[in-house]
Every structure is written in structure tokens, then in C-alpha cells.
Motif scaffolding. Sequence first.
Motif, PDB file in Angstrom:
ATOM      1  N   LYS A   1      18.692  86.333  19.602  1.00 16.27           N
ATOM      2  CA  LYS A   1      19.763  86.879  20.433  1.00 16.27           C
ATOM      3  C   LYS A   1      20.233  88.192  19.839  1.00 16.27           C
TER       4      LYS A   1
ATOM      5  N   PRO B   1      14.086  93.274  22.573  1.00 13.95           N
ATOM      6  CA  PRO B   1      13.016  93.659  23.510  1.00 13.95           C
ATOM      7  C   PRO B   1      12.601  92.484  24.375  1.00 13.95           C
TER       8      PRO B   1
ATOM      9  N   LEU C   1      22.992  91.187  21.015  1.00 17.48           N
ATOM     10  CA  LEU C   1      23.914  91.678  22.028  1.00 17.48           C
ATOM     11  C   LEU C   1      24.630  92.925  21.531  1.00 17.48           C
ATOM     12  N   ALA C   2      24.833  93.851  22.417  1.00 19.49           N
ATOM     13  CA  ALA C   2      25.697  94.989  22.143  1.00 19.49           C
ATOM     14  C   ALA C   2      26.851  94.908  23.127  1.00 19.49           C
TER      15      ALA C   2
ATOM     16  N   GLU D   1      25.163  93.973  26.722  1.00 21.81           N
ATOM     17  CA  GLU D   1      23.738  94.146  27.000  1.00 21.81           C
ATOM     18  C   GLU D   1      22.928  93.385  25.977  1.00 21.81           C
ATOM     19  N   GLN D   2      21.876  92.762  26.451  1.00 22.62           N
ATOM     20  CA  GLN D   2      20.894  92.160  25.557  1.00 22.62           C
ATOM     21  C   GLN D   2      20.040  93.308  25.024  1.00 22.62           C
ATOM     22  N   THR D   3      20.006  93.463  23.728  1.00 29.03           N
ATOM     23  CA  THR D   3      19.230  94.592  23.201  1.00 29.03           C
ATOM     24  C   THR D   3      17.928  94.156  22.539  1.00 29.03           C
TER      25      THR D   3
END
Lengths: 172, 170
Positions: free
Chosen positions: B73, B170, B75-76, B166-168
Motif C-alpha cells: 500500500k 505502480p 498512499l499520498a 492517491e495510490q502511488t
Amino acid sequence: MQLQLRTAAIGWIAAVVVSLATATPGAESSTSSSLLIRHLRTSTSTLSGTTSTVDSLIFRDGLIMEHINDGNVLCWILRGTASPEELRELRDALAKNRVDLQRGNCQIKEPIDNFHVETQITWFGRGSRQRTYRTSNGAANPCPESTVEIERAIQSVLASAQGEQTPVTCPV
Amino acid sequence: MKTQTFVGYILASIILTVSQAQAAGQPPPDPRSLLIRYRVVSTDSLTEITSTLDAFIFRDGLIIERLSDDAGKCLAVRASALPERLSLLKVALGVNRVDIQEGNCTNEPPGNYTAMREVTWFGRGRRQHSYRYGLGVSGLLCPSEINQIDHAITSVLGGATDALTEQTCP
């Protein structure tokens, strides 16, 4: 005392819950303050073996956040604002060069020798749309011009950032 | 013995006065400057998953959080602090003397996890001060000042509005 501890724990959990709740896939996120690009650049010296990283977040309203780790003992946080012209050119470059279709796994030459450079680019679109690809100066095949143009536009935005670097302790 | 205590008190007063004078000589902090960095590294002893939260709170209320864990996981989060909670945090930092906290203590009841917390406070000029505490750091209980600062920080993070995540990975 016990109440304070419980409250602190609840606060921490609440912070994480807020983070996770807002990460719901499919949620519209393309507002003016949403994330546009994450650019993670890792440089390893072929002489010393030291690896430094620059982890940059570019938001749609021009906010730039960078975490810089020199690989030794120094880390910085940069909060900056991109030049509006460079930001507009980046948006144009992303659209014109179809960032959503970029494949990466290709070579972009670096101006400085003795460094192995890997770059990971993630573009964030509307909702949960995003695209991640990687480039490296050590890859076998040269990148297409579209990939190079996007990288150039990102670098221009980052270079245009006006802001202050704050030294911070590096992660343990 | 009394003389030593008295000399220690005088020295501490002089050092405090000098550092306050130095701080007073600095220009006021930029409202866009960093106020607090709050880092939490926690490990669940059952799943053995380690997660890291890096939260940055700026003086104007901007909050940037990066959250990642071993399970993939990343997250930003960009958010805004509620003004009243940010004000309370600034008061808590001053009242509880964040600049002299030493940490090395625990502030949580035992559980099936460990959590190392690190607070870095950024003051005028280049002044900053870091300390660590949490479950697994030490068996000593933290003083109320550290708990109150921790509560004020988590209250700002927990009450953040306009969060964009946002899921950062890849």
C-alpha cells in the motif's frame, strides 16, 4: 492519563481511516489541487555505490513537494510552487505525448557519467486512472521522443519550483 | 548540594534566555514553512506487516501525508488542517515546550504491535528539534507534555479536510 492515551490512539487511527476512506477507487479526484505527477528518481554512483533519491509530487495547482535523500545522512523537504508557464507546458506535453499510453522500459541519456539513473513516473488522471512507467540510462532501447518530451517537461517544472528546502532527519 | 542546584538553575536560566534571545532575533517564520513532521513506523506482530506514515504539517494548514506498508500500500494524501485544530496544535507546542522534549518513552498500553513515533518541530530560522517515543521504544511512560503534543498532532491529522488521496504504488 489513560484517557489521553486512548484519545491519542483514536486520533491516530482516525487519521489513517480518513486516508483510507478517501482512497476509494473510482472517486473523482481531478480537482485543481489533486496530484498530477509523481516522479521518483534514483541515482546510484558507479564509483561510490551511494544511492540518492528525489521523490517529487506535482499537483495540478502547481504545488510541488519533494523528498530528497542524498544517500548518506542528509535529507530535505522542499515545498515549492511551479511556474504557471512550465506547468501549462507540462500539461500540454502529457496530453500531446499520450502519457496514458507510455510503456517506458527504455533509455533516456543523462548528462552526467558515473551514475546509474532510474526514473519512475506515475501520471494521475480522473478518478482512479493512472499510469506508471520507468526509464533508465542503462536500458537497452532508447526511449521514443514522446517519452523524452514528457521527461523534459517534468524536469522543467521541477526546476522552476520556487520554494524553500528544509533539512530533516532521514528515515531510519 | 544546594549550591550545585542553584548554579544549575542559574545556568539553565542563562541558556534559556540566550536561546530565546537568539530565536527573537530571527525573522518570523514563513507561513508556508514546515511546522511539524510526524513519523510513525508500526509493526503488527501478528501479520508482521510494517507500515510507515510520514506526515508534514505546514504553518498555513497544508498537510501532506505519505503512507506505505509491506503489503504494497502506498498512499499520498494532500489535505487542509482545520484552523481551530491548527491553532490548538501551535498552542500545545508552545505550552508543552516541544523544543526541549527528549522522548525515549512510551505512550501506549501494551498491544500486539510496536509503534515508533518521531516528532520533528521546525522553528524560526534553522531551529528544529526531534524526539522519538512509542511502544517498543522504552518502558518509561511519557510525560504529559509529550502526550498532549501527540494528541494535538493526531487531532490535526484526524480532522483534516479536503483530503485527496492517491495510490502511488505502480
